[in-house]
Write an enzyme that holds these catalytic residues in place. Structure first.
Site, mmCIF file in Angstrom:
data_model
loop_
_atom_site.group_PDB
_atom_site.id
_atom_site.type_symbol
_atom_site.label_atom_id
_atom_site.label_comp_id
_atom_site.label_asym_id
_atom_site.label_seq_id
_atom_site.Cartn_x
_atom_site.Cartn_y
_atom_site.Cartn_z
ATOM 1 N N LYS A 77 -6.734 -4.833 -3.060
ATOM 2 C CA LYS A 77 -7.358 -5.488 -1.912
ATOM 3 C C LYS A 77 -8.399 -4.571 -1.258
ATOM 4 O O LYS A 77 -8.122 -3.404 -0.982
ATOM 5 C CB LYS A 77 -6.288 -5.896 -0.895
ATOM 6 C CG LYS A 77 -5.480 -4.754 -0.293
ATOM 7 C CD LYS A 77 -4.380 -5.295 0.618
ATOM 8 C CE LYS A 77 -3.639 -4.187 1.350
ATOM 9 N NZ LYS A 77 -4.463 -3.455 2.319
ATOM 10 N N CYS A 132 -2.150 -2.658 7.876
ATOM 11 C CA CYS A 132 -2.155 -3.520 6.696
ATOM 12 C C CYS A 132 -0.950 -4.453 6.621
ATOM 13 O O CYS A 132 -1.077 -5.590 6.158
ATOM 14 C CB CYS A 132 -2.265 -2.678 5.436
ATOM 15 S SG CYS A 132 -3.857 -1.815 5.297
ATOM 16 N N ASP A 158 0.779 -1.241 0.000
ATOM 17 C CA ASP A 158 0.000 0.000 0.000
ATOM 18 C C ASP A 158 0.811 1.293 0.000
ATOM 19 O O ASP A 158 0.453 2.262 0.697
ATOM 20 C CB ASP A 158 -0.950 0.019 1.199
ATOM 21 C CG ASP A 158 -1.936 -1.122 1.209
ATOM 22 O OD1 ASP A 158 -1.909 -1.936 0.281
ATOM 23 O OD2 ASP A 158 -2.734 -1.212 2.157
#
Length: 222
Positions: A129, A162, A24
């Site tokens: 995701k 995450c 990310d």
């Protein structure tokens, strides 16, 4: 067997089964005006790890080892965004709303894109995701199995959300997980420290942690 200097003890690396997962590293989390900043966070904490993340990516590419990127994002119709997730955070600017870099965390929007310095190259897998963990509702596990990957090096943000979530998911699936300490970050330094401690507690209960230089030195001899 080759090893990487790590905590709580050396990581027994198998280079032919190793991949890098970059979690990310998106504009919305790292740039002023993005979603992260809208929540009151100091995004400079994220951008400062970019050089180390870049070093890892280039090291893995040079060694011919897989690099996999993830992006947290949702479908334009929000059909994969649970109300319980949308209703949290900044009450005036939520996922799916229009922000300075397009609709926040929506697939294809400018803010959702990976930072240009870390952008995937042709042939690298990008996992979109909808959750915090990269295995939830994605093809990641299938991709790793197809490539024969059993060990994962992690970089990216945020350490306690995450990154740690994905490491825990991977650990439960039987992958051996190694976190690159300088190549991960949180908006809150105490959260990063706590996450690192939890990951390597009780004999690497979730995984190992190591310094970027030690990882790069190992894969240079892969």
């Amino acid at each position: 067997m080759a090893e990487i200097k790590a905590e709580p003890f050396a990581f027994p690396v198998k280079h032919d089964q190793l991949a890098l997962i970059v979690i990310d590293m998106q504009r919305d989390f790292a740039e002023p005006g993005g979603f992260g900043a809208s929540l009151g966070n100091d995004v400079s904490r994220i951008t400062r790890i970019v050089p180390d993340v870049k070093r890892l990516i280039h090291g893995f590419r040079y060694a011919g080892l897989p690099v996999i990127h993830t992006m947290e994002c949702h479908r334009p119709d929000l059909s994969d965004l649970p109300p319980a997730k949308r209703d949290r955070g900044n009450p005036t600017l939520r996922i799916g709303d229009v922000g300075p870099m397009g609709r926040i965390l929506i697939s294809g929007e400018p803010g959702t894109a990976i930072l240009p310095e870390l952008a995937p190259v042709k042939g690298e897998v990008v996992i979109e995701k909808p959750g915090k963990g990269a295995f939830f509702a994605t093809e990641l596990d299938e991709v790793l199995q197809q490539k024969g990957i059993k060990q994962l090096v992690f970089a990216g943000v945020t350490t306690e959300v995450c990154v740690q979530t994905t490491m825990r998911e991977a650990n439960d699936r039987g992958y051996e997980c190694l976190l690159a300490e300088e190549a991960t970050e949180s908006y809150f330094p105490e959260f990063k420290a706590a996450a690192i401690a939890m990951i390597r507690a009780q004999g690497a209960i979730v995984g190992w942690t190591a310094h970027v230089n030690d990882i790069l030195e190992s894969i240079a001899h892969a």
